[in-house]
Design a protein around this motif. Structure first.
Motif, PDB file in Angstrom:
ATOM      1  N   GLY A 245       0.824  -1.216   0.000  1.00  0.00           N
ATOM      2  CA  GLY A 245       0.000   0.000   0.000  1.00  0.00           C
ATOM      3  C   GLY A 245       0.854   1.260   0.000  1.00  0.00           C
ATOM      4  N   ALA A 246       2.054   1.170  -0.579  1.00  0.00           N
ATOM      5  CA  ALA A 246       2.930   2.356  -0.656  1.00  0.00           C
ATOM      6  C   ALA A 246       2.881   2.895  -2.088  1.00  0.00           C
ATOM      7  N   ARG A 247       3.269   4.158  -2.255  1.00  0.00           N
ATOM      8  CA  ARG A 247       3.236   4.751  -3.590  1.00  0.00           C
ATOM      9  C   ARG A 247       4.624   5.053  -4.111  1.00  0.00           C
ATOM     10  N   ILE A 248       4.783   4.889  -5.437  1.00  0.00           N
ATOM     11  CA  ILE A 248       6.019   5.305  -6.105  1.00  0.00           C
ATOM     12  C   ILE A 248       5.655   6.515  -6.956  1.00  0.00           C
ATOM     13  N   TYR A 249       6.293   7.647  -6.689  1.00  0.00           N
ATOM     14  CA  TYR A 249       6.040   8.858  -7.466  1.00  0.00           C
ATOM     15  C   TYR A 249       7.193   9.081  -8.439  1.00  0.00           C
ATOM     16  N   ILE A 250       6.849   9.340  -9.703  1.00  0.00           N
ATOM     17  CA  ILE A 250       7.876   9.634 -10.706  1.00  0.00           C
ATOM     18  C   ILE A 250       7.615  11.046 -11.233  1.00  0.00           C
ATOM     19  N   PRO A 251       8.458  12.002 -10.867  1.00  0.00           N
ATOM     20  CA  PRO A 251       8.205  13.386 -11.297  1.00  0.00           C
ATOM     21  C   PRO A 251       8.503  13.574 -12.777  1.00  0.00           C
ATOM     22  N   SER A 252       7.989  14.645 -13.356  1.00  0.00           N
ATOM     23  CA  SER A 252       8.243  14.879 -14.782  1.00  0.00           C
ATOM     24  C   SER A 252       9.707  15.229 -15.022  1.00  0.00           C
ATOM     25  N   GLY A 253      10.420  15.668 -13.981  1.00  0.00           N
ATOM     26  CA  GLY A 253      11.865  15.889 -14.098  1.00  0.00           C
ATOM     27  C   GLY A 253      12.202  17.033 -15.040  1.00  0.00           C
ATOM     28  N   ALA A 254      13.120  16.762 -15.964  1.00  0.00           N
ATOM     29  CA  ALA A 254      13.658  17.840 -16.796  1.00  0.00           C
ATOM     30  C   ALA A 254      12.810  18.119 -18.041  1.00  0.00           C
ATOM     31  N   ILE A 255      11.622  17.504 -18.137  1.00  0.00           N
ATOM     32  CA  ILE A 255      10.787  17.752 -19.331  1.00  0.00           C
ATOM     33  C   ILE A 255       9.394  18.234 -18.927  1.00  0.00           C
TER      34      ILE A 255
END
Ligand SMILES: NC(=O)c1ccc[n+]([C@@H]2O[C@H](COP(=O)([O-])OP(=O)(O)OC[C@H]3O[C@@H](n4cnc5c(N)ncnc54)[C@H](O)[C@@H]3O)[C@@H](O)[C@H]2O)c1
Length: 266
Positions: free
Chosen positions: A111-121
């Motif tokens: 029940g944990a989340r992985i967040y992937i930011p948009s980063g350099a784009i």
């Protein structure tokens, strides 16, 4: 809320500074394999202090990885096993299908989340939106000045930082190979692959260009929805020209979205 920042380099420093001035953040724990980097940040920012990993996980709600692909492999499975959410910057680590599926599975089970930011784009939100409607092509052209590349990467093409006078194509192929050959440069290809067509269908061209001072990412997307052209011209960090300032700003904004009640641009 308390957070753990893994990696106290260019991005980690920018994030820690932003968290120091965010009143919702009470404690910032730090991990880095260079103790002097931890010390520098904890002297500068009163909320920040060295963490004991993994004990610290019982006192944090969010972990921010901004260290390296190796750090993702080393820390992220343990973080998720403890049911703690994690924001990952070193996205190239997720090109390994087995590893990615393993950590996605742990997140689901715990029940944990992985967040992937948009980063350099820009435009990851729009690419995710059109994914379900059929995409025929995604092409990324990354253009950076010589200072953004490792000497060894340039040497493979018989180049050195001083010898380049015209733009040179360093790589042309698919994201799967690009993230392996340019692990310190090509998180953007990994993020695009995850958002859109996957590592085997996302086309990548990498160019070293001595005539520019910004890191340029030009993305072309074509699908049933129509076409998208996305371009960012990012200023690099002065002390780490491989990293764009926008990548740090994107991570800071992602943390704010996670903490705040209102989320613009979901
Ligand atoms: N998602 C994106 O768009 C994007 C954009 C730029 C950079 N990045 C990635 O973000 C990460 C951080 O970038 P940066 O410019 O801040 O790098 P940096 O080199 O300035 O800092 C990284 C820090 O992490 C530490 N570190 C590395 N491996 C570690 C490990 N296994 N355990 C503990 N500490 C470790 C280093 O000592 C260093 O202090 C890199 O992996 C980079 O590729 C992602």
């Amino acid at each position: 809320m308390n957070v753990l920042v893994i990696g106290c380099g260019a991005i980690g420093t920018a994030i820690t500074r932003a968290l120091q001035y965010n009143e919702k953040i009470k404690k910032i724990y730090l991990v880095d394999n260079k103790p002097e980097y931890i010390q520098a940040l904890s002297e500068k920012f009163p909320k920040a202090k060295k963490a004991d990993f993994p004990d610290v996980l019982s006192d944090v709600k969010l972990v921010i990885e901004c260290a390296s692909q190796k750090a993702v492999e080393q820390y992220v499975p343990v973080v998720l096993e403890h049911g703690v959410d994690v924001l990952i910057l070193s996205i190239g680590a997720l090109a390994d299908d087995e590893f990615r599926e393993r950590i996605f599975g742990i997140a689901e089970n715990k029940g944990a989340r992985i967040y992937i930011p948009s980063g350099a784009i820009a435009g990851v939100d729009a690419i995710s939106a059109v994914k379900g409607a059929g995409i025929y092509e995604i092409t990324l052209e990354t253009r950076k000045p010589p200072s953004a590349f490792e000497d060894s990467v340039l040497a493979e093409k018989g180049l050195s930082k001083d010898s380049i006078v015209e733009p040179v194509v360093l790589f042309e192929g698919f994201a799967r190979e690009a993230v392996k050959k340019f692990p310190k440069n090509i998180n953007v290809a990994a993020t695009l692959s995850l958002a859109g067509m996957g590592f085997d269908k996302t086309r990548v061209r990498i160019i070293v260009d001595p005539k520019i001072s910004t890191n340029i990412h030009h993305i072309f997307v074509k699908g049933d929805f129509g076409e998208m052209v996305l371009e960012t011209r990012n200023k690099p960090f002065p002390h780490n020209p491989k990293t764009s300032y926008l990548a740090a700003l994107s991570a800071i904004s992602a943390v704010k979205k996670i903490i705040d009640a209102v989320w613009i641009g979901v």
